[in-house]
Design a protein around this motif. Structure first.
Motif, PDB file in Angstrom:
ATOM      1  N   MET A  66      -8.707 -39.244 -22.257  1.00 47.44           N
ATOM      2  CA  MET A  66      -8.743 -37.788 -22.109  1.00 47.44           C
ATOM      3  C   MET A  66      -7.354 -37.196 -21.858  1.00 47.44           C
ATOM      4  SD  MET A  66     -11.669 -36.492 -22.688  1.00 47.44           S
ATOM      5  CE  MET A  66     -11.455 -34.854 -21.979  1.00 47.44           C
ATOM      6  N   LEU A  67      -6.403 -38.024 -21.434  1.00 48.63           N
ATOM      7  CA  LEU A  67      -5.043 -37.520 -21.274  1.00 48.63           C
ATOM      8  C   LEU A  67      -4.469 -37.066 -22.611  1.00 48.63           C
ATOM      9  CD1 LEU A  67      -3.592 -40.140 -18.759  1.00 48.63           C
ATOM     10  CD2 LEU A  67      -4.290 -37.785 -18.265  1.00 48.63           C
ATOM     11  N   GLY A  68      -4.992 -37.633 -23.700  1.00 45.93           N
ATOM     12  CA  GLY A  68      -4.544 -37.229 -25.033  1.00 45.93           C
ATOM     13  C   GLY A  68      -5.326 -36.065 -25.614  1.00 45.93           C
ATOM     14  N   PHE A  69      -6.302 -35.555 -24.854  1.00 46.72           N
ATOM     15  CA  PHE A  69      -7.138 -34.456 -25.335  1.00 46.72           C
ATOM     16  C   PHE A  69      -6.481 -33.123 -24.988  1.00 46.72           C
ATOM     17  CE2 PHE A  69     -10.526 -31.335 -24.336  1.00 46.72           C
ATOM     18  CZ  PHE A  69     -11.144 -31.267 -25.581  1.00 46.72           C
ATOM     19  N   SER A  70      -6.418 -32.225 -25.954  1.00 47.51           N
ATOM     20  CA  SER A  70      -5.845 -30.911 -25.693  1.00 47.51           C
ATOM     21  C   SER A  70      -6.498 -29.880 -26.603  1.00 47.51           C
ATOM     22  CB  SER A  70      -4.324 -30.908 -25.908  1.00 47.51           C
ATOM     23  OG  SER A  70      -4.030 -31.024 -27.290  1.00 47.51           O
ATOM     24  N   ARG A  77      -7.921 -28.156 -17.158  1.00 46.13           N
ATOM     25  CA  ARG A  77      -8.016 -28.589 -15.773  1.00 46.13           C
ATOM     26  C   ARG A  77      -9.324 -29.343 -15.569  1.00 46.13           C
ATOM     27  NH1 ARG A  77      -4.623 -25.929 -11.934  1.00 46.13           N
ATOM     28  NH2 ARG A  77      -3.132 -24.559 -12.963  1.00 46.13           N
ATOM     29  N   TYR A  78      -9.438 -30.009 -14.417  1.00 47.48           N
ATOM     30  CA  TYR A  78     -10.612 -30.839 -14.143  1.00 47.48           C
ATOM     31  C   TYR A  78     -11.224 -30.474 -12.796  1.00 47.48           C
ATOM     32  CZ  TYR A  78      -9.275 -33.745 -18.094  1.00 47.48           C
ATOM     33  OH  TYR A  78      -8.963 -34.185 -19.350  1.00 47.48           O
ATOM     34  N   ASP A  79     -12.546 -30.411 -12.779  1.00 45.58           N
ATOM     35  CA  ASP A  79     -13.303 -30.199 -11.553  1.00 45.58           C
ATOM     36  C   ASP A  79     -13.334 -31.515 -10.776  1.00 45.58           C
ATOM     37  OD1 ASP A  79     -15.986 -30.442 -10.020  1.00 45.58           O
ATOM     38  OD2 ASP A  79     -15.789 -28.289 -10.368  1.00 45.58           O
ATOM     39  N   VAL A  80     -12.761 -31.538  -9.589  1.00 48.90           N
ATOM     40  CA  VAL A  80     -12.609 -32.787  -8.832  1.00 48.90           C
ATOM     41  C   VAL A  80     -13.953 -33.409  -8.440  1.00 48.90           C
ATOM     42  CG1 VAL A  80     -11.697 -33.821  -6.709  1.00 48.90           C
ATOM     43  CG2 VAL A  80     -10.290 -32.220  -8.032  1.00 48.90           C
ATOM     44  N   GLY A 129     -18.082 -36.439 -17.131  1.00 53.54           N
ATOM     45  CA  GLY A 129     -16.633 -36.280 -17.209  1.00 53.54           C
ATOM     46  C   GLY A 129     -16.240 -35.094 -18.069  1.00 53.54           C
ATOM     47  N   MET A 130     -16.978 -34.881 -19.171  1.00 54.51           N
ATOM     48  CA  MET A 130     -16.693 -33.717 -20.014  1.00 54.51           C
ATOM     49  C   MET A 130     -17.086 -32.418 -19.314  1.00 54.51           C
ATOM     50  SD  MET A 130     -15.114 -34.738 -22.582  1.00 54.51           S
ATOM     51  CE  MET A 130     -15.093 -33.133 -23.386  1.00 54.51           C
ATOM     52  N   ALA A 131     -18.156 -32.461 -18.506  1.00 55.28           N
ATOM     53  CA  ALA A 131     -18.548 -31.268 -17.751  1.00 55.28           C
ATOM     54  C   ALA A 131     -17.487 -30.897 -16.729  1.00 55.28           C
ATOM     55  CB  ALA A 131     -19.888 -31.508 -17.058  1.00 55.28           C
ATOM     56  N   ALA A 132     -16.667 -31.892 -16.330  1.00 59.59           N
ATOM     57  CA  ALA A 132     -15.595 -31.627 -15.370  1.00 59.59           C
ATOM     58  C   ALA A 132     -14.410 -30.915 -16.007  1.00 59.59           C
ATOM     59  CB  ALA A 132     -15.131 -32.935 -14.726  1.00 59.59           C
ATOM     60  N   VAL A 133     -14.370 -30.863 -17.341  1.00 61.30           N
ATOM     61  CA  VAL A 133     -13.255 -30.212 -18.040  1.00 61.30           C
ATOM     62  C   VAL A 133     -13.391 -28.703 -17.903  1.00 61.30           C
ATOM     63  CG1 VAL A 133     -12.150 -29.841 -20.271  1.00 61.30           C
ATOM     64  CG2 VAL A 133     -13.007 -32.118 -19.662  1.00 61.30           C
ATOM     65  N   GLY A 191     -18.523 -39.409 -29.028  1.00 63.67           N
ATOM     66  CA  GLY A 191     -18.863 -38.275 -28.171  1.00 63.67           C
ATOM     67  C   GLY A 191     -17.850 -37.147 -28.280  1.00 63.67           C
ATOM     68  N   MET A 192     -16.582 -37.507 -28.374  1.00 59.32           N
ATOM     69  CA  MET A 192     -15.551 -36.476 -28.476  1.00 59.32           C
ATOM     70  C   MET A 192     -15.601 -35.763 -29.821  1.00 59.32           C
ATOM     71  SD  MET A 192     -14.225 -36.451 -25.572  1.00 59.32           S
ATOM     72  CE  MET A 192     -12.959 -35.235 -25.934  1.00 59.32           C
ATOM     73  N   ALA A 193     -16.077 -36.466 -30.868  1.00 57.47           N
ATOM     74  CA  ALA A 193     -16.207 -35.821 -32.182  1.00 57.47           C
ATOM     75  C   ALA A 193     -17.266 -34.725 -32.166  1.00 57.47           C
ATOM     76  CB  ALA A 193     -16.545 -36.866 -33.239  1.00 57.47           C
ATOM     77  N   ALA A 194     -18.171 -34.770 -31.179  1.00 58.53           N
ATOM     78  CA  ALA A 194     -19.217 -33.756 -31.067  1.00 58.53           C
ATOM     79  C   ALA A 194     -18.730 -32.476 -30.398  1.00 58.53           C
ATOM     80  CB  ALA A 194     -20.405 -34.322 -30.272  1.00 58.53           C
ATOM     81  N   VAL A 195     -17.515 -32.495 -29.847  1.00 60.15           N
ATOM     82  CA  VAL A 195     -17.036 -31.396 -29.009  1.00 60.15           C
ATOM     83  C   VAL A 195     -16.488 -30.244 -29.838  1.00 60.15           C
ATOM     84  CG1 VAL A 195     -15.280 -30.759 -27.302  1.00 60.15           C
ATOM     85  CG2 VAL A 195     -16.544 -32.895 -27.054  1.00 60.15           C
ATOM     86  N   SER A 196     -16.824 -29.046 -29.423  1.00 57.38           N
ATOM     87  CA  SER A 196     -16.180 -27.835 -29.928  1.00 57.38           C
ATOM     88  C   SER A 196     -15.879 -26.943 -28.722  1.00 57.38           C
ATOM     89  CB  SER A 196     -17.064 -27.100 -30.931  1.00 57.38           C
ATOM     90  OG  SER A 196     -18.291 -26.707 -30.332  1.00 57.38           O
ATOM     91  N   VAL A 197     -14.759 -26.260 -28.760  1.00 52.28           N
ATOM     92  CA  VAL A 197     -14.338 -25.404 -27.649  1.00 52.28           C
ATOM     93  C   VAL A 197     -14.302 -23.949 -28.124  1.00 52.28           C
ATOM     94  CG1 VAL A 197     -12.516 -24.908 -25.987  1.00 52.28           C
ATOM     95  CG2 VAL A 197     -12.989 -27.278 -26.632  1.00 52.28           C
ATOM     96  N   HIS A 198     -15.025 -23.098 -27.425  1.00 52.27           N
ATOM     97  CA  HIS A 198     -15.088 -21.683 -27.752  1.00 52.27           C
ATOM     98  C   HIS A 198     -14.361 -20.913 -26.644  1.00 52.27           C
ATOM     99  CE1 HIS A 198     -18.167 -22.569 -30.818  1.00 52.27           C
ATOM    100  NE2 HIS A 198     -18.570 -23.474 -29.935  1.00 52.27           N
ATOM    101  N   LEU A 199     -13.211 -20.374 -26.984  1.00 49.36           N
ATOM    102  CA  LEU A 199     -12.368 -19.700 -26.001  1.00 49.36           C
ATOM    103  C   LEU A 199     -12.776 -18.244 -25.841  1.00 49.36           C
ATOM    104  CD1 LEU A 199      -8.909 -21.172 -27.092  1.00 49.36           C
ATOM    105  CD2 LEU A 199     -10.436 -21.996 -25.292  1.00 49.36           C
TER     106      LEU A 199
END
Length: 273
Positions: A66-70, A77-80, A129-133, A191-199
């Motif tokens: 996930m360090l390579g994810f942007s 940021r991450y929810d601790v 972990g993805m929910a923490a993003v 799992g990461m291929a399933a991700v889409s981000v809506h800003l």
């Protein structure tokens, strides 16, 4: 929709995360093998060590990757609390599977039950972990790809538990661990291929901490735990080996790196061999 990058540092994060997964798998396989030869508290300790090593290895693999994810133009940021919860879930569900296999007298049933429970738990760890993003917007998923990642997780977990019961020699474990590492990484990147981000276009920074402030030190620390545990157990001698061909006493073999011990008839019966 934000533009997603999965490897902003090139092959560095995928390679390190893969190595971490392989190392955790190798230590867990050897630890489980020794647990099958042990009784009482010693057996429980071996199973706990194997569970912690594999769970920490899988979790570290996820967050190092996930360090390579942007997302372009966005600070992630991450929810601790959710990040820590995902670690606890990883170790707990892997432990459930390993302890089920370690203590069950029904090898096929325990393998299927333990593999399914562990696979679902690993998938839960990933999506926790993805929910923490935290991003200024929301993260969506393609349901079919999510389902494929869960299937991969269950198959990978079942294969890992099967290997723990059946893989014997050090060379065989060295061959099995990279295969397990591929399976864990395949689950993650599917799992990461399933991700889409809506800003949303919000200007304020999201809540949480930066990866380098919390996730990176924790992932590196757990990776070091697995690595140095492997070194320590590689150097620790087991019980004295069997006598040599000319009656010479066998030397003590390293627990992790030495030849895998043979199961006694009682243990072979318990594992179906």
């Amino acid at each position: 929709m934000g533009e997603i990058h999965h490897a902003v540092y090139g092959w560095v994060t995928p390679a390190i995360s893969y190595f971490t997964a392989c190392l955790g798998a190798f230590v867990a396989l050897r630890g489980t093998r020794w647990a099958l030869l042990s009784e009482g508290r010693t057996k429980a300790n071996w199973l706990l060590f194997a569970s912690t090593s594999l769970g920490a290895g899988i979790w570290s693999m996820h967050f190092i990757a996930m360090l390579g994810f942007s997302v372009s133009g966005v600070q992630i940021r991450y929810d601790v609390p959710l990040t820590v919860l995902s670690l606890i879930v990883a170790i707990a569900v892997v432990g459930l599977g390993i302890f089920t296999v370690g203590y069950s007298r029904n090898p096929i049933g325990s393998l299927l039950a333990g593999g399914t429970a562990t696979g679902l738990g690993v998938a839960a760890m990933h999506y926790l972990g993805m929910a923490a993003v935290e991003v200024p917007g929301h993260i969506g998923y393609q349901h079919a790809t999510v389902g494929a990642s869960v299937v991969i997780a269950v198959l990978a977990a079942t294969a890992a538990l099967w290997a723990a019961l059946n893989i014997k020699g050090t060379l065989a474990v060295l061959a099995a661990a990279p295969v397990m590492g591929v399976a864990v990484c395949a689950m993650h990147y599917t799992g990461m291929a399933a991700v889409s981000v809506h800003l949303t276009g919000a200007k304020e920074a999201p809540d949480g901490v930066l990866a380098l402030q919390f996730v990176f030190p924790l992932a590196v620390g757990l990776g070091c735990y697995v690595f140095f545990s492997a070194l320590a157990f590689a150097a620790a001698p087991s019980k004295p080996g069997r006598p040599g061909a000319a009656g010479r006493p066998g030397g003590a073999q390293p627990v992790i790196a030495g030849p895998a011990p043979r199961l006694m008839p009682r243990q072979r019966a318990a594992t179906g061999r």
